[in-house]
Design an enzyme around this catalytic site. Structure first.
Site, PDB file in Angstrom:
ATOM      1  N   GLU A 122      23.420  46.883 -45.234  1.00  0.00           N
ATOM      2  CA  GLU A 122      24.095  45.642 -44.913  1.00  0.00           C
ATOM      3  C   GLU A 122      25.322  45.950 -44.066  1.00  0.00           C
ATOM      4  O   GLU A 122      26.064  46.862 -44.415  1.00  0.00           O
ATOM      5  CB  GLU A 122      24.525  44.896 -46.174  1.00  0.00           C
ATOM      6  CG  GLU A 122      25.072  43.504 -45.838  1.00  0.00           C
ATOM      7  CD  GLU A 122      25.456  42.687 -47.076  1.00  0.00           C
ATOM      8  OE1 GLU A 122      25.300  43.192 -48.204  1.00  0.00           O
ATOM      9  OE2 GLU A 122      25.912  41.566 -46.895  1.00  0.00           O
ATOM     10  N   ALA A 263      30.497  48.531 -53.161  1.00  0.00           N
ATOM     11  CA  ALA A 263      29.160  48.778 -53.699  1.00  0.00           C
ATOM     12  C   ALA A 263      28.172  47.922 -52.935  1.00  0.00           C
ATOM     13  O   ALA A 263      28.568  47.074 -52.136  1.00  0.00           O
ATOM     14  CB  ALA A 263      29.106  48.424 -55.185  1.00  0.00           C
ATOM     15  N   MET A 264      26.878  48.155 -53.199  1.00  0.00           N
ATOM     16  CA  MET A 264      25.844  47.439 -52.452  1.00  0.00           C
ATOM     17  C   MET A 264      24.680  47.077 -53.362  1.00  0.00           C
ATOM     18  O   MET A 264      24.165  47.914 -54.084  1.00  0.00           O
ATOM     19  CB  MET A 264      25.392  48.305 -51.267  1.00  0.00           C
ATOM     20  CG  MET A 264      24.325  47.670 -50.414  1.00  0.00           C
ATOM     21  SD  MET A 264      24.904  46.129 -49.647  1.00  0.00           S
ATOM     22  CE  MET A 264      23.384  45.215 -49.572  1.00  0.00           C
ATOM     23  N   GLU A 299      27.436  43.068 -58.328  1.00  0.00           N
ATOM     24  CA  GLU A 299      26.207  43.562 -57.685  1.00  0.00           C
ATOM     25  C   GLU A 299      24.984  43.155 -58.498  1.00  0.00           C
ATOM     26  O   GLU A 299      23.951  42.805 -57.930  1.00  0.00           O
ATOM     27  CB  GLU A 299      26.251  45.086 -57.503  1.00  0.00           C
ATOM     28  CG  GLU A 299      27.491  45.630 -56.790  1.00  0.00           C
ATOM     29  CD  GLU A 299      27.833  44.944 -55.493  1.00  0.00           C
ATOM     30  OE1 GLU A 299      26.915  44.418 -54.836  1.00  0.00           O
ATOM     31  OE2 GLU A 299      29.033  44.901 -55.129  1.00  0.00           O
ATOM     32  N   GLU A 321      28.083  35.616 -51.088  1.00  0.00           N
ATOM     33  CA  GLU A 321      29.317  36.269 -51.531  1.00  0.00           C
ATOM     34  C   GLU A 321      30.249  35.329 -52.295  1.00  0.00           C
ATOM     35  O   GLU A 321      30.793  35.681 -53.334  1.00  0.00           O
ATOM     36  CB  GLU A 321      30.038  36.937 -50.361  1.00  0.00           C
ATOM     37  CG  GLU A 321      29.231  38.067 -49.695  1.00  0.00           C
ATOM     38  CD  GLU A 321      28.774  39.160 -50.661  1.00  0.00           C
ATOM     39  OE1 GLU A 321      29.270  39.216 -51.802  1.00  0.00           O
ATOM     40  OE2 GLU A 321      27.891  39.960 -50.267  1.00  0.00           O
TER      41      GLU A 321
END
Ligand code: B3K
Ligand code: ZN
Length: 873
Positions: A122, A263-264, A299, A321
């Site tokens: 991303e 973080a992802m 997450e 988000e």
């Protein structure tokens, strides 16, 4: 560089149903074969018949359609794309490319961190892995095969469920992962490394068993308990609060030490900055523990708000988000202290989002255009976006809001949608008209709410006049009024909440908080049966992200600070009071601090029944940068001087009470992470801070003792910071003992760098420059860059804004040095200069010159270019 515009959105010409990826992993040369099942999108207008795929920094080896190799005449390779001429309506495309993870310093796509290989896709990193339609509205089912040297990379992970694992004859092994859920490529991830896992299980509400694994390097296995606990709590909470269950057989988290952000949320395989995973009481502060809890939840929650339902295009980023931040905020509020959590969130919003909204980088929650999308992962999209969801939840009320989110999940599961689709669900499930509310998504800037109250004794009425306006922002000179919830109460002389009945209303009027809906530029509300002049408690719980103006007297603020039933507003009254006092001291350093102020502070300190966590917040002076925002021209030195003077005065005047509070909360028992224990530590360290600011000898002795005896990092680092700032020789000794104790723990070492970088001592820049040459410093590790350079530029206003411009020059040099390596992190740093117009003429000139110097550099990244160019617009 050219901007991308929301108005140019077109559906993709092609869709991809399945993706079969095969990686032959190697740190220097990784080969990637991709088989894409493509077909024309029936919903798109037909183009020229060509297929254009995104791709960057790929070495193309071969292209085939339906297994027939293409000749170079049949396609065109450009630096950012591969175009294949006149393709059929439905076909399989196979490409082979090679990439180099070890050369990838931008940390986007496939890269090396320590000895492992990991990915970050991303927003647009997948195009650095293979040629693809790299846009979130192309959702495909992925199968990933990983082949790698067994010894170097014993663990091979990708999205979805494990499907196969076997050893090959050549010293390599193969692992295959199948993800049954269609997803955009930005959610793709793979990991290869010598990792160990902490394992656990979770049984979902409907009885499915899910394996949970947190992968770390072997020496970090003892720092995963808190992350695992947070994960299980998040999974349960999402079931209870939103009816959302996890959907794969396994959920994995991997901690990596080189990571551009926090973080992802990759499907089934979250990749984390290790800062948001690893914690032990002796290595991590309370704030670190809370950060981990919040980011793990964030997450995990993305699995539904982001992955199952994703964004149509990157302008819709706040769809996932904003909503996910709102969800993680509420989760943390439920896990800890709701009041303290709200204060922390509003503090962040005011300090950073309000500042962004007043800067050249101001943009709506749904931006209209961007040059580099990575620059739009902002506090506006995230935190203001969360406030928009919070307001809609308030306008609907809890039951209707839950019905609306149920509808959202049901209607849009498996789709890529827009913020407008989200709002429509809110409307359809509730019957509320949110037509005007939608403006919040497209209009930038922080609204100002001017409220006046007028009491009429004769008619026993209280009239509130509310005016709203939003200052103009770049590209949006005119603003329209917004629809917002204004939560308020009226307090009588004893602090009791009055029954609120508006003129003309019948029926019983309940006492307590009432939510008024504002829609007009100016509105009046007349409350009846109000015999005595009340004190209004306005914008309770910060019911809307606005700047509130009401002309309270100091006495009224002290009254609210002591009596308001809304904890948030008690804190806010204290903040307003301190802010006023500090701004008076900025203007006139000789101004007297009124006795009543110390009395209010003393009273708060004496309140043994009060919540220590809330008290610690009440006793925290507004930050220097936030105070600067309240002035027409930021007075860097005046603000620093005033704040130090007030801290010192409090430390001197309330010495005995502060020593008593410090002693009373000095818990030497085992470390507990309850809201009470966290609050006690915060309060104790706040008290110590005032004592050291006042140069108190007993305070200094206690600080040294605390540093030496501390068994948790919160107490240790609080003491270290105070010793560095106020302890002279003792500070240097503490730094060196801290360093030798923690030299093997990079996350703790980051704190050692930060404490020095944020010290207001006059020699700080020289020290930062020296630390840049420390063998432990590296520009290639974003956490280290943030802990030294980021901390100096963003959390040390008095030294960064030194009148000689040395701080600005230092920053611009670092940006230019970092940009070729890691444009994303360089562009973040660059933001420290964008508000240059807020300073005095001399500083303006210095800052501007540095921005110009950056802009003049050759081969600037899109990331840094966009920030620098907008700063000067
Ligand atoms: N979605 C990621 C952020 C990606 C940032 C890309 N520059 C983490 C999050 O918000 O959960
Ligand atoms: Zn997120």
């Amino acid at each position: 560089p050219h901007p991308v515009h929301l108005k140019d959105y077109r559906p993709p010409e092609f869709l991809i149903d399945t993706v079969d990826l095969c990686f032959e992993l190697d740190a220097d040369r990784t080969r990637v074969e991709a088989r894409l099942a493509l077909r024309r999108n029936p919903a798109a207008t037909r183009g020229d018949g060509d297929l254009r795929l995104d791709g960057e920094q790929l070495e193309l080896e071969s292209v085939a359609i339906d297994d027939q190799p293409l000749t170079p005449a049949e396609y065109r390779v450009e630096p950012e794309s591969l175009t294949i001429h006149r393709v059929p309506d439905r076909f399989t495309l196979t490409t082979r490319v090679t990439i180099s993870p070890s050369q990838n310093t931008a940390l986007e796509g496939l890269y090396q961190s320590g000895d492992m290989l990991c990915t970050q896709c991303e927003a647009e990193g997948f195009r650095r892995i293979t040629y693809f339609l790299d846009r979130p509205d192309v959702m495909a089912r992925f199968t990933t095969t990983l082949i790698a040297d067994t010894e170097r990379y014993p663990v091979l992970l990708a999205n979805g469920n494990p499907a196969e694992q076997r050893t090959l004859d050549d010293g390599r092994q193969l692992a295959r992962w199948v993800d049954p859920f269609p997803k955009p490529c930005y959610l793709f991830a793979l990991i290869a490394g010598d990792l160990r896992a902490v394992e656990d299980r979770f049984t979902t509400a409907s009885g499915r068993e899910v394996a949970l694994r947190i992968y770390v390097e072997p020496h970090n296995l003892d720092k995963c308990d808190h992350a695992m606990r947070s994960l299980k709590q998040s999974m349960r909470w999402d079931e209870e609060r939103y009816g959302r269950e996890y959907d794969l057989d396994i959920f994995m988290i991997v901690a990596v030490s080189h990571f551009n952000m926090g973080a992802m949320e990759n499907k089934g395989l979250n990749v984390f900055n290790d800062k948001y995973v690893l914690a032990r009481p002796d290595t991590a502060t309370d704030q670190d523990f809370q950060g981990i809890e919040g980011v793990i939840a964030h997450e995990y929650f993305h699995n539904w708000t982001g992955n199952r339902i994703t964004c149509r295009d990157w302008f819709q980023l706040s769809l996932k988000e904003g909503f996910t931040v709102y969800r993680d905020q509420e989760f943390s509020a439920d896990m800890g202290s709701r009041g303290v959590k709200r204060i922390a969130d509003v503090r962040l919003l005011r300090a950073h989002q309000f500042a962004e909204d007043a800067s050249p980088m101001a943009h709506p929650v749904r931006p209209e255009s961007y040059i580099e999308i990575n620059n739009f992962y902002t506090v506006t999209v995230y935190e203001k976006g969360a406030e928009l969801v919070r307001m809609q939840a308030a306008l609907l009320g809890p039951e209707r809001f839950r019905r609306a989110t149920d509808l959202y999940f049901e209607r849009h599961d498996g789709q890529a949608v827009t913020t407008d689709d989200f709002v429509r669900c809110m409307e359809d499930a509730s019957g509320c008209d949110l037509g005007q509310f939608r403006r919040w998504y497209s209009q930038a800037g922080t609204p100002v709410l001017e409220v006046e109250g007028h009491h009429d004794a004769e008619s026993a009425t209280y009239r509130l006049r509310v005016r709203q306006y939003t200052p103009s922002t770049p590209g949006q000179p005119e603003k329209a009024p917004l629809h917002l919830p204004l939560a308020l109460a009226l307090l009588d002389a004893e602090g009791r909440e009055l029954a609120l009945r508006l003129d003309g209303e019948g029926g019983a009027a309940p006492a307590g908080t009432r939510v008024l809906e504002l829609r007009e530029a100016e509105q009046c509300f007349t409350f009846v049966d109000v015999p005595e002049p009340p004190v209004p408690s306005l914008l309770r719980g910060f019911s809307a992200p606005v700047r509130l103006r009401f002309d309270y007297s100091d006495a009224e603020l002290m009254f609210l600070m002591a009596h308001d039933g809304d904890g948030f507003n008690r804190w806010d009254a204290a903040q307003t009071l301190m802010q006023r006092l500090l701004l008076r001291l900025v203007e006139d350093p000789a101004a007297v601090i009124p006795e009543s102020f110390f009395a209010a502070f003393a009273q708060a300190l004496d309140d043994r029944a009060g919540d220590p966590a809330l008290l610690a917040e009440v006793l925290t002076l507004p930050a220097e940068s936030y105070l600067g925002d309240q002035l027409a021209v930021v007075d860097v030195d005046g603000i620093h001087r005033a704040r130090c003077a007030l801290e010192r005065a409090i430390g001197v005047r309330l010495r005995d009470r502060l020593l008593a509070v410090h002693a009373a909360h000095d818990d030497t028992g085992p470390y507990r992470l309850t809201p009470e224990a966290i609050g006690a530590r915060a309060l104790k360290n706040r008290a110590l801070g005032y004592l050291l600011a006042a140069g108190d000898a007993e305070g200094l002795a206690r600080c040294i003792a605390q540093f030496e005896a501390a068994r948790n990092m919160t107490d240790c680092i609080s003491a270290l910071r105070l010793l560095v700032d106020h302890g002279g020789e003792a500070g240097l000794e503490a730094l060196s003992s801290f360093h030798s104790r923690w030299s093997g723990e990079p996350l703790v070492l980051d704190k050692w760098f930060s404490v020095q970088a944020t010290s207001p001592r006059p020699d700080t820049l020289a020290r930062v420059e020296r630390l840049m040459r420390d063998p432990d410093f590296s520009l290639r590790n974003p956490n280290r860059v943030r802990s030294l350079i980021g901390a100096f530029c963003n959390a040390n206003p008095v030294r960064f804004h030194a009148a000689d411009g040395s701080g600005y020059r230092f920053l611009a040099d670092r940006v230019l040095e970092l940009d070729p390596l890691n444009p994303q992190v360089a562009a973040r740093l660059m933001r420290a200069l964008v508000r240059w117009r807020r300073f005095d003429a001399a500083r303006q000139a210095l800052m501007r010159a540095e921005i110009e110097r950056v802009l003049a550099a050759e081969a600037l990244s899109r990331d840094v270019y966009e920030v620098a160019a907008k700063a000067l617009e």
